[in-house]
Enzyme design. Sequence first.
Site, PDB file in Angstrom:
ATOM      1  N   ASN A 286       0.857  -1.180   0.000  1.00  0.00           N
ATOM      2  CA  ASN A 286       0.000   0.000   0.000  1.00  0.00           C
ATOM      3  C   ASN A 286       0.898   1.237   0.000  1.00  0.00           C
ATOM      4  O   ASN A 286       2.123   1.139  -0.032  1.00  0.00           O
ATOM      5  CB  ASN A 286      -0.993  -0.004   1.166  1.00  0.00           C
ATOM      6  CG  ASN A 286      -0.316   0.073   2.530  1.00  0.00           C
ATOM      7  OD1 ASN A 286       0.821   0.524   2.664  1.00  0.00           O
ATOM      8  ND2 ASN A 286      -1.014  -0.364   3.559  1.00  0.00           N
TER       9      ASN A 286
ATOM     10  N   ALA B  37      -9.551  -5.391   6.455  1.00  0.00           N
ATOM     11  CA  ALA B  37      -9.082  -6.425   5.522  1.00  0.00           C
ATOM     12  C   ALA B  37      -9.121  -5.980   4.071  1.00  0.00           C
ATOM     13  O   ALA B  37      -9.035  -6.814   3.170  1.00  0.00           O
ATOM     14  CB  ALA B  37      -9.911  -7.689   5.700  1.00  0.00           C
ATOM     15  N   ALA B  38      -9.216  -4.680   3.830  1.00  0.00           N
ATOM     16  CA  ALA B  38      -9.354  -4.195   2.455  1.00  0.00           C
ATOM     17  C   ALA B  38      -8.177  -4.619   1.579  1.00  0.00           C
ATOM     18  O   ALA B  38      -8.356  -5.092   0.446  1.00  0.00           O
ATOM     19  CB  ALA B  38      -9.489  -2.679   2.447  1.00  0.00           C
ATOM     20  N   GLY B  39      -6.960  -4.453   2.091  1.00  0.00           N
ATOM     21  CA  GLY B  39      -5.788  -4.819   1.307  1.00  0.00           C
ATOM     22  C   GLY B  39      -5.725  -6.305   1.018  1.00  0.00           C
ATOM     23  O   GLY B  39      -5.374  -6.722  -0.093  1.00  0.00           O
ATOM     24  N   ASP B  40      -6.070  -7.120   2.008  1.00  0.00           N
ATOM     25  CA  ASP B  40      -6.065  -8.575   1.817  1.00  0.00           C
ATOM     26  C   ASP B  40      -7.117  -8.998   0.802  1.00  0.00           C
ATOM     27  O   ASP B  40      -6.896  -9.896  -0.012  1.00  0.00           O
ATOM     28  CB  ASP B  40      -6.310  -9.284   3.148  1.00  0.00           C
ATOM     29  CG  ASP B  40      -5.222  -9.007   4.160  1.00  0.00           C
ATOM     30  OD1 ASP B  40      -4.069  -8.793   3.751  1.00  0.00           O
ATOM     31  OD2 ASP B  40      -5.525  -8.989   5.375  1.00  0.00           O
TER      32      ASP B  40
ATOM     33  N   GLY C  70     -15.295  -6.389  10.445  1.00  0.00           N
ATOM     34  CA  GLY C  70     -14.489  -7.582  10.662  1.00  0.00           C
ATOM     35  C   GLY C  70     -13.588  -7.877   9.482  1.00  0.00           C
ATOM     36  O   GLY C  70     -13.710  -7.295   8.403  1.00  0.00           O
TER      37      GLY C  70
END
Length: 332
Positions: free
Chosen positions: A190, A262-265, A300
Amino acid sequence: MHRKPKILVVGSFVMDVIATTERVPASGQTVYGKSFHMAPGGKGANQALQCARLGADVTMMGCVGDDLFGQHLLETPRKSGVDVSHVVVRPGISSGVGHVTLEVTDHTAQNRIVVIRGANAALTLEDVAWIRDTIHTYDMVLLQLEIPLEVNRAVAGWAHAAGVPVMLNPAPATDLDEHLLQSVTYMIPNEQEASVETGLPLRTEGGALRQEDLEAIAAKLCSYGVEHVIITLGGHGSAVVKADGIQYIPIVQMPHVADPTAAGDSYVGALAVGLTTGLSLESAMAFASHTAAITVSRMGAMPSLPTLEEVLLLLRDRECRTVPLSCLEALR
Protein backbone atom coordinates in the site's frame (compact mmCIF):
# COMPACT_ATOMS: atom_id res chain seq x y z
CA MET A 1 -8.51 -21.86 -18.27
CA HIS A 2 -11.34 -24.40 -17.90
CA ARG A 3 -10.61 -25.40 -14.31
CA LYS A 4 -10.57 -23.43 -11.12
CA PRO A 5 -7.19 -21.81 -10.42
CA LYS A 6 -5.11 -23.53 -7.77
CA ILE A 7 -3.53 -21.10 -5.31
CA LEU A 8 -1.15 -21.71 -2.41
CA VAL A 9 -1.09 -19.17 0.42
CA VAL A 10 1.74 -19.33 2.96
CA GLY A 11 1.14 -16.86 5.75
CA SER A 12 -0.39 -15.84 9.03
CA PHE A 13 -3.42 -16.57 11.17
CA VAL A 14 -4.41 -13.77 13.58
CA MET A 15 -7.43 -13.38 15.84
CA ASP A 16 -8.50 -9.74 15.72
CA VAL A 17 -9.87 -8.21 18.93
CA ILE A 18 -11.60 -5.02 17.85
CA ALA A 19 -12.63 -1.99 19.89
CA THR A 20 -14.62 0.71 18.10
CA THR A 21 -14.52 4.29 19.34
CA GLU A 22 -15.52 7.76 18.15
CA ARG A 23 -12.21 9.16 19.37
CA VAL A 24 -8.80 7.52 19.74
CA PRO A 25 -7.30 8.28 23.17
CA ALA A 26 -4.18 10.39 23.47
CA SER A 27 -1.24 9.22 25.55
CA GLY A 28 -2.37 8.66 29.14
CA GLN A 29 -6.02 9.27 28.26
CA THR A 30 -9.01 6.94 28.64
CA VAL A 31 -12.08 7.19 26.42
CA TYR A 32 -15.29 5.18 26.20
CA GLY A 33 -15.65 2.83 23.26
CA LYS A 34 -18.79 2.01 21.30
CA SER A 35 -18.45 -1.75 20.89
CA PHE A 36 -16.13 -4.75 21.08
CA HIS A 37 -15.99 -7.92 19.05
CA MET A 38 -13.58 -10.58 17.82
CA ALA A 39 -13.06 -11.73 14.24
CA PRO A 40 -10.64 -14.27 12.74
CA GLY A 41 -8.05 -12.77 10.42
CA GLY A 42 -4.35 -12.59 9.64
CA LYS A 43 -3.06 -11.43 6.28
CA GLY A 44 -2.39 -14.92 4.98
CA ALA A 45 -5.67 -16.41 6.15
CA ASN A 46 -7.67 -13.41 4.91
CA GLN A 47 -6.14 -13.67 1.45
CA ALA A 48 -6.68 -17.43 1.35
CA LEU A 49 -10.31 -17.06 2.37
CA GLN A 50 -10.93 -14.31 -0.19
CA CYS A 51 -9.47 -16.49 -2.94
CA ALA A 52 -11.72 -19.38 -1.89
CA ARG A 53 -14.86 -17.25 -1.69
CA LEU A 54 -14.17 -16.09 -5.23
CA GLY A 55 -14.05 -19.68 -6.43
CA ALA A 56 -10.39 -20.67 -6.42
CA ASP A 57 -9.02 -24.00 -5.18
CA VAL A 58 -6.95 -22.82 -2.19
CA THR A 59 -4.40 -24.45 0.11
CA MET A 60 -3.30 -22.49 3.20
CA MET A 61 -0.05 -23.12 5.07
CA GLY A 62 0.75 -21.52 8.41
CA CYS A 63 0.96 -22.07 12.15
CA VAL A 64 -1.49 -21.61 15.04
CA GLY A 65 -1.31 -22.33 18.76
CA ASP A 66 -3.09 -25.15 20.54
CA ASP A 67 -5.63 -22.74 22.05
CA LEU A 68 -9.24 -21.73 21.43
CA PHE A 69 -8.16 -18.96 19.08
CA GLY A 70 -6.26 -21.48 16.98
CA GLN A 71 -9.32 -23.71 16.64
CA HIS A 72 -11.50 -20.79 15.61
CA LEU A 73 -8.92 -19.44 13.16
CA LEU A 74 -8.92 -22.75 11.27
CA GLU A 75 -12.68 -23.25 11.37
CA THR A 76 -13.68 -20.23 9.27
CA PRO A 77 -11.44 -20.87 6.22
CA ARG A 78 -12.17 -24.60 6.41
CA LYS A 79 -15.90 -23.91 6.12
CA SER A 80 -15.25 -21.88 2.97
CA GLY A 81 -13.36 -24.73 1.35
CA VAL A 82 -9.76 -23.75 2.11
CA ASP A 83 -7.51 -26.79 2.58
CA VAL A 84 -5.94 -26.26 6.01
CA SER A 85 -4.76 -29.83 6.46
CA HIS A 86 -1.10 -28.79 6.32
CA VAL A 87 -1.40 -26.04 8.96
CA VAL A 88 0.81 -26.70 11.98
CA VAL A 89 -0.78 -26.60 15.46
CA ARG A 90 2.12 -25.76 17.77
CA PRO A 91 1.73 -26.88 21.42
CA GLY A 92 2.53 -24.41 24.18
CA ILE A 93 2.39 -21.29 21.97
CA SER A 94 -0.45 -18.81 21.71
CA SER A 95 -2.03 -18.08 18.35
CA GLY A 96 -1.45 -14.73 16.72
CA VAL A 97 -3.56 -11.83 17.97
CA GLY A 98 -4.29 -8.45 16.41
CA HIS A 99 -5.35 -5.56 18.66
CA VAL A 100 -7.49 -3.27 16.48
CA THR A 101 -8.68 0.19 17.52
CA LEU A 102 -11.31 1.32 15.04
CA GLU A 103 -12.12 5.04 14.98
CA VAL A 104 -15.63 5.34 13.54
CA THR A 105 -17.36 8.48 12.25
CA ASP A 106 -20.62 8.92 10.35
CA HIS A 107 -19.15 8.09 6.94
CA THR A 108 -15.76 6.50 7.41
CA ALA A 109 -13.54 4.42 9.69
CA GLN A 110 -9.80 4.42 10.38
CA ASN A 111 -7.94 1.56 12.04
CA ARG A 112 -4.80 1.24 14.15
CA ILE A 113 -3.50 -2.30 14.55
CA VAL A 114 -0.94 -3.95 16.82
CA VAL A 115 -0.14 -7.55 15.85
CA ILE A 116 1.30 -10.11 18.28
CA ARG A 117 2.69 -12.76 15.95
CA GLY A 118 2.53 -15.65 18.42
CA ALA A 119 2.59 -19.01 16.60
CA ASN A 120 3.09 -17.28 13.24
CA ALA A 121 6.70 -16.61 14.23
CA ALA A 122 7.20 -20.32 14.98
CA LEU A 123 6.68 -21.57 11.42
CA THR A 124 9.87 -23.34 10.31
CA LEU A 125 11.54 -24.48 7.10
CA GLU A 126 10.88 -28.06 8.18
CA ASP A 127 7.16 -27.30 8.42
CA VAL A 128 7.00 -26.13 4.82
CA ALA A 129 9.41 -28.67 3.30
CA TRP A 130 6.50 -30.56 1.69
CA ILE A 131 5.88 -27.56 -0.58
CA ARG A 132 9.14 -28.08 -2.51
CA ASP A 133 7.81 -31.26 -4.17
CA THR A 134 4.28 -29.97 -4.85
CA ILE A 135 4.88 -26.33 -5.79
CA HIS A 136 4.66 -27.07 -9.52
CA THR A 137 0.99 -28.05 -9.14
CA TYR A 138 -0.10 -24.50 -8.21
CA ASP A 139 -0.97 -21.60 -10.49
CA MET A 140 0.22 -18.94 -8.01
CA VAL A 141 1.77 -18.55 -4.57
CA LEU A 142 0.76 -15.74 -2.19
CA LEU A 143 3.14 -14.48 0.53
CA GLN A 144 3.15 -11.70 3.15
CA LEU A 145 5.54 -10.66 5.93
CA GLU A 146 3.84 -11.88 9.11
CA ILE A 147 5.80 -15.17 9.09
CA PRO A 148 9.59 -15.73 9.28
CA LEU A 149 11.52 -14.28 6.35
CA GLU A 150 13.48 -17.47 5.75
CA VAL A 151 10.22 -19.35 5.13
CA ASN A 152 9.05 -16.76 2.59
CA ARG A 153 12.44 -16.79 0.91
CA ALA A 154 12.48 -20.58 0.59
CA VAL A 155 8.92 -20.90 -0.72
CA ALA A 156 9.41 -18.05 -3.20
CA GLY A 157 12.63 -19.65 -4.43
CA TRP A 158 10.98 -23.02 -4.97
CA ALA A 159 8.09 -21.40 -6.84
CA HIS A 160 10.38 -19.31 -9.02
CA ALA A 161 12.47 -22.35 -9.92
CA ALA A 162 9.29 -24.21 -10.91
CA GLY A 163 8.00 -21.33 -13.02
CA VAL A 164 5.10 -20.56 -10.67
CA PRO A 165 4.33 -16.83 -10.23
CA VAL A 166 4.79 -15.40 -6.73
CA MET A 167 2.66 -12.54 -5.38
CA LEU A 168 4.15 -10.72 -2.38
CA ASN A 169 2.14 -8.37 -0.21
CA PRO A 170 5.03 -6.77 1.76
CA ALA A 171 3.06 -6.10 4.92
CA PRO A 172 3.74 -5.13 7.59
CA ALA A 173 6.39 -2.87 6.07
CA THR A 174 9.97 -3.86 6.78
CA ASP A 175 13.38 -3.76 5.12
CA LEU A 176 12.97 -5.61 1.84
CA ASP A 177 15.10 -8.69 1.25
CA GLU A 178 16.79 -8.73 -2.16
CA HIS A 179 17.00 -12.54 -2.23
CA LEU A 180 13.23 -12.75 -1.72
CA LEU A 181 12.45 -10.06 -4.30
CA GLN A 182 14.45 -11.86 -6.98
CA SER A 183 11.75 -14.55 -6.94
CA VAL A 184 8.72 -12.22 -6.82
CA THR A 185 6.50 -11.72 -9.87
CA TYR A 186 3.94 -9.32 -8.37
CA MET A 187 4.64 -6.99 -5.44
CA ILE A 188 1.64 -5.21 -3.93
CA PRO A 189 2.40 -2.69 -1.14
CA ASN A 190 0.00 0.00 0.00
CA GLU A 191 1.09 3.64 -0.11
CA GLN A 192 2.58 3.65 3.41
CA GLU A 193 4.45 0.39 2.84
CA ALA A 194 5.78 1.60 -0.50
CA SER A 195 7.06 4.78 1.15
CA VAL A 196 8.66 2.95 4.10
CA GLU A 197 10.28 0.28 1.94
CA THR A 198 11.85 2.80 -0.43
CA GLY A 199 12.60 5.54 2.13
CA LEU A 200 10.88 8.03 -0.17
CA PRO A 201 7.97 10.33 0.69
CA LEU A 202 4.51 10.05 -0.89
CA ARG A 203 2.81 13.39 -0.36
CA THR A 204 -0.52 14.86 -1.35
CA GLU A 205 -1.01 18.20 -3.03
CA GLY A 206 -4.44 19.73 -3.45
CA GLY A 207 -6.06 16.49 -2.31
CA ALA A 208 -4.22 14.40 -4.92
CA LEU A 209 -1.08 12.31 -4.69
CA ARG A 210 2.04 14.01 -6.02
CA GLN A 211 2.78 12.31 -9.33
CA GLU A 212 6.53 12.82 -9.06
CA ASP A 213 6.59 11.17 -5.60
CA LEU A 214 4.69 8.13 -6.86
CA GLU A 215 6.92 7.88 -9.93
CA ALA A 216 10.08 7.97 -7.78
CA ILE A 217 8.75 5.29 -5.44
CA ALA A 218 7.62 3.12 -8.35
CA ALA A 219 10.98 3.42 -10.08
CA LYS A 220 12.83 2.33 -6.96
CA LEU A 221 10.53 -0.64 -6.37
CA CYS A 222 10.97 -1.75 -9.98
CA SER A 223 14.75 -1.46 -9.58
CA TYR A 224 14.61 -4.38 -7.13
CA GLY A 225 13.87 -6.65 -10.09
CA VAL A 226 10.20 -7.35 -9.42
CA GLU A 227 8.33 -7.93 -12.68
CA HIS A 228 5.09 -6.13 -11.73
CA VAL A 229 4.58 -3.48 -9.03
CA ILE A 230 1.03 -2.56 -8.02
CA ILE A 231 0.51 0.04 -5.28
CA THR A 232 -2.81 0.29 -3.46
CA LEU A 233 -3.57 3.91 -2.62
CA GLY A 234 -6.55 3.83 -0.26
CA GLY A 235 -9.07 6.46 -1.31
CA HIS A 236 -7.00 7.19 -4.42
CA GLY A 237 -7.54 3.70 -5.85
CA SER A 238 -4.56 1.68 -7.05
CA ALA A 239 -1.76 2.09 -9.57
CA VAL A 240 0.32 -0.23 -11.70
CA VAL A 241 3.81 0.73 -12.77
CA LYS A 242 4.28 0.26 -16.52
CA ALA A 243 7.13 0.91 -18.91
CA ASP A 244 5.35 3.95 -20.34
CA GLY A 245 4.30 5.38 -16.96
CA ILE A 246 1.78 4.79 -14.20
CA GLN A 247 -1.77 3.62 -14.85
CA TYR A 248 -4.43 4.32 -12.22
CA ILE A 249 -7.43 2.17 -11.41
CA PRO A 250 -10.02 4.30 -9.58
CA ILE A 251 -11.50 3.40 -6.21
CA VAL A 252 -15.00 1.93 -6.19
CA GLN A 253 -17.04 4.17 -3.91
CA MET A 254 -19.54 2.62 -1.47
CA PRO A 255 -22.25 4.50 0.44
CA HIS A 256 -20.69 3.66 3.80
CA VAL A 257 -17.23 2.57 5.02
CA ALA A 258 -17.64 0.34 8.07
CA ASP A 259 -14.18 -1.18 8.59
CA PRO A 260 -11.09 -1.03 6.33
CA THR A 261 -9.23 -3.76 8.27
CA ALA A 262 -9.08 -6.42 5.52
CA ALA A 263 -9.35 -4.20 2.46
CA GLY A 264 -5.79 -4.82 1.31
CA ASP A 265 -6.06 -8.57 1.82
CA SER A 266 -9.34 -8.63 -0.10
CA TYR A 267 -7.70 -6.75 -2.96
CA VAL A 268 -4.67 -9.06 -3.05
CA GLY A 269 -6.77 -12.21 -2.97
CA ALA A 270 -9.06 -10.98 -5.72
CA LEU A 271 -6.12 -9.85 -7.84
CA ALA A 272 -4.57 -13.32 -7.57
CA VAL A 273 -7.83 -14.99 -8.56
CA GLY A 274 -8.38 -12.60 -11.46
CA LEU A 275 -4.89 -13.13 -12.86
CA THR A 276 -4.96 -16.93 -12.52
CA THR A 277 -8.38 -17.00 -14.19
CA GLY A 278 -7.00 -15.27 -17.26
CA LEU A 279 -7.83 -11.59 -16.75
CA SER A 280 -5.36 -8.97 -17.90
CA LEU A 281 -3.55 -7.10 -15.13
CA GLU A 282 -5.74 -4.01 -15.54
CA SER A 283 -8.96 -6.06 -15.55
CA ALA A 284 -7.79 -8.04 -12.51
CA MET A 285 -7.10 -4.76 -10.69
CA ALA A 286 -10.62 -3.53 -11.45
CA PHE A 287 -12.02 -6.86 -10.24
CA ALA A 288 -9.95 -6.50 -7.05
CA SER A 289 -11.15 -2.92 -6.52
CA HIS A 290 -14.81 -3.98 -6.64
CA THR A 291 -14.09 -6.89 -4.29
CA ALA A 292 -12.32 -4.68 -1.73
CA ALA A 293 -15.11 -2.10 -1.93
CA ILE A 294 -17.58 -4.64 -0.57
CA THR A 295 -15.11 -5.63 2.15
CA VAL A 296 -14.76 -2.11 3.58
CA SER A 297 -18.53 -1.73 3.73
CA ARG A 298 -18.76 -4.49 6.37
CA MET A 299 -17.27 -5.15 9.81
CA GLY A 300 -14.49 -7.58 10.66
CA ALA A 301 -11.73 -9.18 8.62
CA MET A 302 -12.84 -12.65 7.45
CA PRO A 303 -16.57 -11.94 7.98
CA SER A 304 -16.42 -9.01 5.56
CA LEU A 305 -14.83 -10.84 2.60
CA PRO A 306 -17.35 -11.15 -0.26
CA THR A 307 -18.33 -14.11 -2.43
CA LEU A 308 -18.00 -14.27 -6.20
CA GLU A 309 -21.73 -13.72 -6.67
CA GLU A 310 -21.63 -10.55 -4.57
CA VAL A 311 -18.75 -9.15 -6.60
CA LEU A 312 -20.39 -10.04 -9.91
CA LEU A 313 -23.56 -8.29 -8.75
CA LEU A 314 -21.60 -5.12 -7.93
CA LEU A 315 -19.75 -5.26 -11.26
CA ARG A 316 -23.07 -5.42 -13.09
CA ASP A 317 -24.64 -2.76 -10.89
CA ARG A 318 -21.76 -0.35 -11.58
CA GLU A 319 -21.76 -1.32 -15.28
CA CYS A 320 -18.05 -2.11 -15.18
CA ARG A 321 -16.88 -2.81 -18.73
CA THR A 322 -13.21 -3.33 -17.91
CA VAL A 323 -13.81 -6.77 -16.39
CA PRO A 324 -14.97 -9.42 -18.91
CA LEU A 325 -17.44 -11.39 -16.80
CA SER A 326 -17.25 -14.35 -19.16
CA CYS A 327 -13.69 -15.01 -17.92
CA LEU A 328 -15.03 -15.46 -14.40
CA GLU A 329 -17.53 -18.17 -15.33
CA ALA A 330 -14.95 -20.90 -14.63
CA LEU A 331 -15.00 -19.83 -10.97
CA ARG A 332 -18.68 -20.72 -10.44
